[in-house]
Design a protein around this motif. Structure first.
Motif, short mmCIF file in Angstrom:
data_model
loop_
_atom_site.label_atom_id
_atom_site.label_comp_id
_atom_site.label_asym_id
_atom_site.label_seq_id
_atom_site.Cartn_x
_atom_site.Cartn_y
_atom_site.Cartn_z
N ARG A 213 0.82 -1.22 0.00
CA ARG A 213 0.00 0.00 0.00
C ARG A 213 0.85 1.27 0.00
NH1 ARG A 213 -5.61 -1.15 1.31
NH2 ARG A 213 -5.91 -3.01 0.07
N ASP A 214 1.98 1.22 0.72
CA ASP A 214 2.83 2.43 0.75
C ASP A 214 4.13 2.20 -0.05
OD1 ASP A 214 3.50 0.63 2.75
OD2 ASP A 214 3.62 2.12 4.35
N ALA A 215 3.96 1.57 -1.21
CA ALA A 215 5.12 1.30 -2.08
C ALA A 215 5.80 2.60 -2.50
CB ALA A 215 4.68 0.52 -3.31
N ASP A 216 5.02 3.62 -2.85
CA ASP A 216 5.61 4.89 -3.32
C ASP A 216 6.49 5.51 -2.24
OD1 ASP A 216 4.30 4.56 -5.66
OD2 ASP A 216 2.72 6.04 -5.25
N GLU A 217 5.99 5.46 -1.00
CA GLU A 217 6.74 6.07 0.11
C GLU A 217 8.06 5.32 0.35
OE1 GLU A 217 3.55 5.51 -0.02
OE2 GLU A 217 2.39 7.09 0.97
N LEU A 218 8.00 3.98 0.31
CA LEU A 218 9.23 3.20 0.55
C LEU A 218 10.22 3.40 -0.60
CD1 LEU A 218 10.78 1.21 2.33
CD2 LEU A 218 9.75 -0.66 1.05
N LEU A 219 9.70 3.46 -1.81
CA LEU A 219 10.57 3.67 -2.97
C LEU A 219 11.29 5.02 -2.87
CD1 LEU A 219 11.40 2.17 -5.50
CD2 LEU A 219 9.51 3.24 -6.72
N GLU A 220 10.57 6.02 -2.40
CA GLU A 220 11.14 7.36 -2.23
C GLU A 220 12.28 7.31 -1.20
OE1 GLU A 220 9.97 9.31 -4.47
OE2 GLU A 220 11.17 11.03 -3.83
N VAL A 221 12.04 6.62 -0.09
CA VAL A 221 13.07 6.47 0.95
C VAL A 221 14.28 5.74 0.36
CG1 VAL A 221 13.62 5.28 3.12
CG2 VAL A 221 11.50 6.56 2.93
N ALA A 222 14.04 4.69 -0.42
CA ALA A 222 15.13 3.91 -1.01
C ALA A 222 15.95 4.78 -1.97
CB ALA A 222 14.57 2.69 -1.74
N LYS A 223 15.24 5.52 -2.84
CA LYS A 223 15.91 6.36 -3.84
C LYS A 223 16.78 7.43 -3.19
CE LYS A 223 12.28 7.56 -6.34
NZ LYS A 223 11.41 8.13 -7.36
N ASN A 224 16.26 8.01 -2.11
CA ASN A 224 16.94 9.15 -1.48
C ASN A 224 18.02 8.75 -0.50
OD1 ASN A 224 15.28 10.83 -2.90
ND2 ASN A 224 13.77 11.02 -1.26
N ASN A 225 18.19 7.46 -0.27
CA ASN A 225 19.13 7.04 0.76
C ASN A 225 20.11 5.97 0.28
OD1 ASN A 225 18.33 8.45 3.48
ND2 ASN A 225 16.41 7.89 2.46
N GLY A 226 20.44 6.05 -1.00
CA GLY A 226 21.55 5.26 -1.53
C GLY A 226 21.31 3.77 -1.69
N VAL A 227 20.05 3.33 -1.79
CA VAL A 227 19.80 1.90 -2.03
C VAL A 227 20.17 1.58 -3.48
CG1 VAL A 227 18.00 0.12 -2.22
CG2 VAL A 227 18.01 1.70 -0.27
N ASP A 228 20.96 0.52 -3.66
CA ASP A 228 21.43 0.15 -5.01
C ASP A 228 20.54 -0.90 -5.66
OD1 ASP A 228 24.22 1.46 -5.35
OD2 ASP A 228 24.20 0.69 -3.31
N LEU A 229 19.91 -1.73 -4.85
CA LEU A 229 19.10 -2.82 -5.40
C LEU A 229 18.00 -3.17 -4.41
CD1 LEU A 229 18.67 -5.21 -7.43
CD2 LEU A 229 20.37 -6.48 -6.13
N ILE A 230 16.78 -3.32 -4.95
CA ILE A 230 15.66 -3.80 -4.11
C ILE A 230 15.37 -5.24 -4.52
CG2 ILE A 230 13.19 -3.54 -3.64
CD1 ILE A 230 13.58 -0.51 -4.22
N VAL A 231 15.26 -6.13 -3.54
CA VAL A 231 14.92 -7.52 -3.86
C VAL A 231 13.66 -7.91 -3.10
CG1 VAL A 231 17.32 -8.14 -4.35
CG2 VAL A 231 16.39 -8.55 -2.07
N HIS A 232 12.84 -8.75 -3.73
CA HIS A 232 11.59 -9.16 -3.09
C HIS A 232 11.13 -10.50 -3.62
CE1 HIS A 232 8.86 -8.27 -6.54
NE2 HIS A 232 9.71 -7.29 -6.82
N GLY A 233 9.95 -10.95 -3.13
CA GLY A 233 9.29 -12.15 -3.61
C GLY A 233 7.82 -11.82 -3.81
N HIS A 234 6.91 -12.66 -3.26
CA HIS A 234 5.45 -12.47 -3.27
C HIS A 234 4.84 -12.73 -4.65
CE1 HIS A 234 1.59 -11.20 -1.80
NE2 HIS A 234 1.53 -10.15 -2.57
N ILE A 235 5.41 -12.17 -5.70
CA ILE A 235 4.96 -12.47 -7.06
C ILE A 235 5.78 -13.70 -7.49
CG2 ILE A 235 4.77 -11.62 -9.43
CD1 ILE A 235 4.91 -8.73 -8.11
N HIS A 236 5.10 -14.82 -7.74
CA HIS A 236 5.83 -16.09 -7.83
C HIS A 236 6.63 -16.27 -9.11
CE1 HIS A 236 3.53 -18.36 -4.43
NE2 HIS A 236 4.03 -17.21 -4.05
#
Ligand SMILES: [Fe+2]
Ligand SMILES: [Fe+2]
Length: 310
Positions: A213-236
């Motif tokens: 639900r708050d994907a946009d907010e987390l993505l913003e935090v990731a972009k602004n704080n030097g995250v190089d790669l996001i990894v996840h699952g849930h979508i099989h």
């Protein structure tokens, strides 16, 4: 530094073993998925595939084993016990980092988050101070050598019927941001790990009832704080979105390790001078072992998003 990332294992029990009283709760929905939608058949070989995965880890020899949720189908204690037995050795090890998925916290009364913490507590250990004030460190961080930090964020919560969405929430978002600004992390290449994805394979956002639900907010935090790669699952079904394809941060979905409907694979992510080299290993049913998947979509070097903040 080498990371083996797997997700969405889904230990379950036979549909006939579900107690009738449980079918009146959200678990009834899970039961319908397992039977009418034939989901049980997709995961019937879960113990065999997990066995092959554990043998393959001895070949891959990762520095960190990363798990992004969905150990179970409907968060039954018996499902957690089956997972705990299968991962007996991995539960004792200190080089595993893992967070629960939505199926592990399926119904509020099961208290799956606590079951996960009780049985897989080692996986939640953190190398950094806790900024959440909750029962266990959130996010949980692992520092790998001088180069890499992996920051794992729990994103699943019990939901109502027909809703399998995730939510980080303001407090946890603040804790993630604070953690990413820790001097130990800000000077390293950073992988942000969570259960939920941000986009589907086609680049469109996931459905409201299935995504974060708050994907946009987390993505913003990731972009602004030097995250190089996001990894996840849930979508099989696994996929990779390279740097700049949708966002400035690359996204790699490992998909499900055990879902027969898809490739039954996991990712091996190795840090190099230029970026994260992502390779895929896929289950071969005939050999009953994981093998290298040469030419798998998205298997290439993922360039670092930016210079680390130091
Ligand atoms: Fe899943
Ligand atoms: Fe999930």
């Amino acid at each position: 530094m080498k990371i083996a990332h797997f997700s969405d294992v889904h230990f379950t029990r036979k549909p006939g073993e579900f107690p009738l009283r449980d079918l009146m709760s959200k678990r009834g929905m899970g039961w319908l998925n397992l039977t009418v939608r034939r989901r049980y058949k997709r995961f019937v070989a879960v113990a065999q595939v997990v066995g092959a995965f554990l043998r393959d880890l001895q070949v891959v020899k990762p520095d960190l084993i990363l798990f992004t949720g969905d150990l179970t189908a409907v968060a039954y204690p018996q499902e957690f016990e089956a997972a705990a037995e299968a991962f007996l050795d991995l539960r004792k090890r200190t080089d595993v980092l893992g967070v629960p998925g939505n199926h592990d916290v399926y119904v509020r009364k099961a208290n799956g988050e606590q079951l996960f913490a009780d049985l897989f507590g080692n996986w939640l250990r953190s190398d950094c101070p806790d900024h959440s004030g909750e029962n266990f460190p959130l996010p949980a961080v692992r520092l790998l050598g001088d180069e890499v930090a992996v920051v794992a964020v729990p994103s699943a919560r019990p939901c109502k019927l027909a809703d399998s969405s995730g939510f980080i929430g303001e407090e946890r978002l603040k804790a993630v941001e604070k953690t990413l600004k820790e001097p130990d992390i800000a000077g390293r290449r950073v992988i942000l790990a969570l259960h939920y994805g941000f986009f589907l394979e086609n680049g469109k956002p996931d459905k409201k009832s299935h995504g974060l639900r708050d994907a946009d907010e987390l993505l913003e935090v990731a972009k602004n704080n030097g995250v190089d790669l996001i990894v996840h699952g849930h979508i099989h079904e696994r996929f990779v979105h390279q740097v700049g394809e949708i966002t400035p941060v690359a996204i790699a979905n490992a998909g499900s390790l055990t879902d027969k409907k898809f490739s039954r694979s996991f990712h091996v992510i190795e840090s190099t001078d230029n970026g994260f080299d992502l390779r895929v290993r896929r289950y071969d049913e005939t050999l009953n072992q994981f093998v290298s998947w040469l030419g798998a979509p998205g298997s290439s070097v993922i360039p670092f998003a930016a210079l680390p903040i130091s």
